[in-house]
Design a protein around this motif. Structure first.
Motif, mmCIF file in Angstrom:
data_model
loop_
_atom_site.group_PDB
_atom_site.id
_atom_site.type_symbol
_atom_site.label_atom_id
_atom_site.label_comp_id
_atom_site.label_asym_id
_atom_site.label_seq_id
_atom_site.Cartn_x
_atom_site.Cartn_y
_atom_site.Cartn_z
ATOM 1 N N ILE A 1 0.838 -1.205 0.000
ATOM 2 C CA ILE A 1 0.000 0.000 0.000
ATOM 3 C C ILE A 1 0.868 1.248 0.000
ATOM 4 O O ILE A 1 0.565 2.251 -0.667
ATOM 5 N N ASP A 2 1.971 1.189 0.743
ATOM 6 C CA ASP A 2 2.838 2.359 0.866
ATOM 7 C C ASP A 2 3.474 2.737 -0.474
ATOM 8 O O ASP A 2 3.779 3.910 -0.725
ATOM 9 N N GLY B 1 -4.050 6.767 3.531
ATOM 10 C CA GLY B 1 -3.761 6.869 4.969
ATOM 11 C C GLY B 1 -4.674 5.983 5.802
ATOM 12 O O GLY B 1 -4.234 5.334 6.762
ATOM 13 N N ILE B 2 -5.967 5.965 5.406
ATOM 14 C CA ILE B 2 -6.922 5.113 6.113
ATOM 15 C C ILE B 2 -6.533 3.649 5.983
ATOM 16 O O ILE B 2 -6.562 2.885 6.956
ATOM 17 N N THR C 1 -7.735 13.247 -2.193
ATOM 18 C CA THR C 1 -8.682 12.194 -1.829
ATOM 19 C C THR C 1 -7.979 10.851 -1.743
ATOM 20 O O THR C 1 -8.170 10.080 -0.786
ATOM 21 N N GLU C 2 -7.130 10.559 -2.740
ATOM 22 C CA GLU C 2 -6.394 9.302 -2.706
ATOM 23 C C GLU C 2 -5.398 9.267 -1.545
ATOM 24 O O GLU C 2 -5.156 8.213 -0.946
#
Length: 456
Positions: free
Chosen positions: A357-358, A372-373, A366-367
């Motif tokens: 994900i990182d 972050g979520i 928004t992305e």
């Protein structure tokens, strides 16, 4: 040749034998001298006469009649605890000498003041009375003495009549039980003639004043799911001196019987099981230490949890369900702390997903926010959540599927505003019963792991 007599056993002196008049029922003490004090080394607020009335076993009230010498000082001291209600040292303290010459301390109080007819009357509640004693009526053994009232029909009364007895049983069994634990000899004596339970414990390195008088009682509150406190307490120093307390003894709450550890599907059926549970609970309570390595004077966390459940039983079904669900989460965290880690294989998978994900390159705010979520959600998985801990306990066969399902359902619904029916409902009642069963199961697991040395 004269017959030799067997030596008679020397009668053990108990300090509380001289105070049994206060063990049960109502009592009123008259005071020719009674005074209210403010801070240390400050003059009395008022000195006068009065009385302390014990209304049943749970009520302590006093009245003091007198004229303050310094009205301004008296008013300023009394207003201090009203202006600073969160400052405990702003309260007043009650001291007095009764008609028999006994000097008493009534502890902290916040009295009301009435000044009609030119006379001042102070009145308020007390938590306990204490006095220092010495002489031949005081035990020469350093240790603790406790006397509990036994009310007819109370869970503790019924159980003590069953478990406080020596074996093998005879026609006239001895109504006492001796326990060797924490380097101390502890005696439980069921005194049917007095309607009391006497507990005595010799002082030891692991069970000494001032902790012993609290530690000895905490397992009883957990075992019976009631606000059990001794009516009389003696702290014997071993040199002919002792401190004696008369304390509140709260009534039984019938609605709290589901909080009792000895109830439910695993109801205690044997003398050995009961005393083994008491022993393990006492060792767990006495063995707890703070961050500095010192013993806890305040009650243990597991005891506090059970007290909260008992108190919550006086509220609505919704409050009771909330308290059960939260208490279960707290006990689970005692078994498996928040810093517990998943298995190595699971941690490896979490780290791999974190890196994946990182690496994602975002194109807008928004992305960025969604990324972050996602990262936070994955990284939270590095520690074991409550539901994961409970699922692990189910896999181990410690708790049942029904208990876990009831907790998950109730916790997620009531904690987010869903109300339970104010009336008895078959489905909801079943879930609440599962919650009470889960709480007892987790408590037994906590005790088991502590006894085995598996908890720090």
């Amino acid at each position: 040749m004269p017959m030799r007599r067997a030596p008679q056993e020397r009668k053990i002196v108990l300090t509380l034998d001289g105070w049994r008049a206060f063990a049960t029922g109502e009592k009123k003490i008259l005071f020719p001298h009674l005074e209210l004090m403010g801070g240390d080394h400050h003059p009395p607020v008022v000195v006068g006469t009065g009385e302390i009335e014990m209304e049943g076993l749970n009520g302590f009230t006093f009245q003091l009649n007198g004229q303050p010498k310094d009205v301004g000082y008296a008013l300023a001291t009394c207003n201090r605890y009203r202006e600073t209600p969160y400052e405990p040292l702003a309260r007043l303290r009650l001291f007095g000498t009764d008609a028999n010459g006994v000097s008493w301390s009534g502890g902290w109080t916040t009295p009301s003041v009435h000044t009609s007819d030119g006379n001042w009357r102070f009145a308020g509640d007390l938590e306990a009375l204490a006095t220092d004693v010495e002489g031949e009526t005081v035990s020469r053994r350093a240790g603790t003495e406790l006397i509990f009232p036994l009310r007819v029909g109370d869970p503790m009364t019924i159980s003590m009549a069953r478990f406080v007895r020596s074996f093998p049983l005879t026609a006239n069994p001895v109504r006492e039980y001796r326990l060797r634990v924490l380097g101390s000899d502890i005696l439980f004596k069921y005194e049917q003639d007095h309607s009391t339970l006497l507990v005595t414990a010799e002082s030891s390195a692991s069970l000494s004043a001032p902790y012993a008088e609290g530690w000895l009682v905490e397992p009883l509150r957990i075992l019976f799911g009631q606000l059990i406190y001794p009516r009389l307490v003696a702290r014997n120093f071993g040199d002919g001196r002792a401190a004696v307390w008369i304390r509140r003894s709260p009534p039984t709450l019938e609605s709290a019987r589901w909080a009792s550890l000895i109830e439910g599907e695993k109801r205690i059926k044997s003398n050995e099981e009961f005393w083994e549970l008491y022993r393990n609970l006492l060792e767990m309570v006495a063995g707890a230490r703070d961050k500095k390595g010192d013993p806890h004077f305040e009650q243990n966390k597991i005891t506090r949890i059970y007290e909260e459940i008992v108190l919550a039983s006086r509220g609505s079904r919704w409050i009771w369900a909330l308290s059960f669900a939260s208490s279960i989460e707290a006990i689970t965290r005692m078994i498996m702390p928040r810093d517990s880690k998943p298995a190595e294989a699971e941690l490896a998978a979490i780290d791999a997903l974190d890196r994946y994900i990182d690496r994602y390159e975002t194109a807008n705010e928004t992305e960025d926010r969604v990324k972050g979520i996602a990262l936070n959600a994955v990284r939270r998985a590095r520690t074991v959540s409550t539901i994961q801990a409970l699922r692990g306990l189910q896999t181990q066969g410690v708790i049942s599927k029904g208990e876990l399902s009831a907790w998950d359902d109730i916790r997620n619904s009531v904690a987010h505003g869903s109300l339970l029916s104010p009336y008895s409902d078959e489905v909801e009642d079943g879930k609440i019963l599962e919650l009470s069963s889960l709480m007892r199961t987790l408590t037994r697991e906590l005790i088991k792991r502590h006894a085995a040395g598996g908890l720090r």
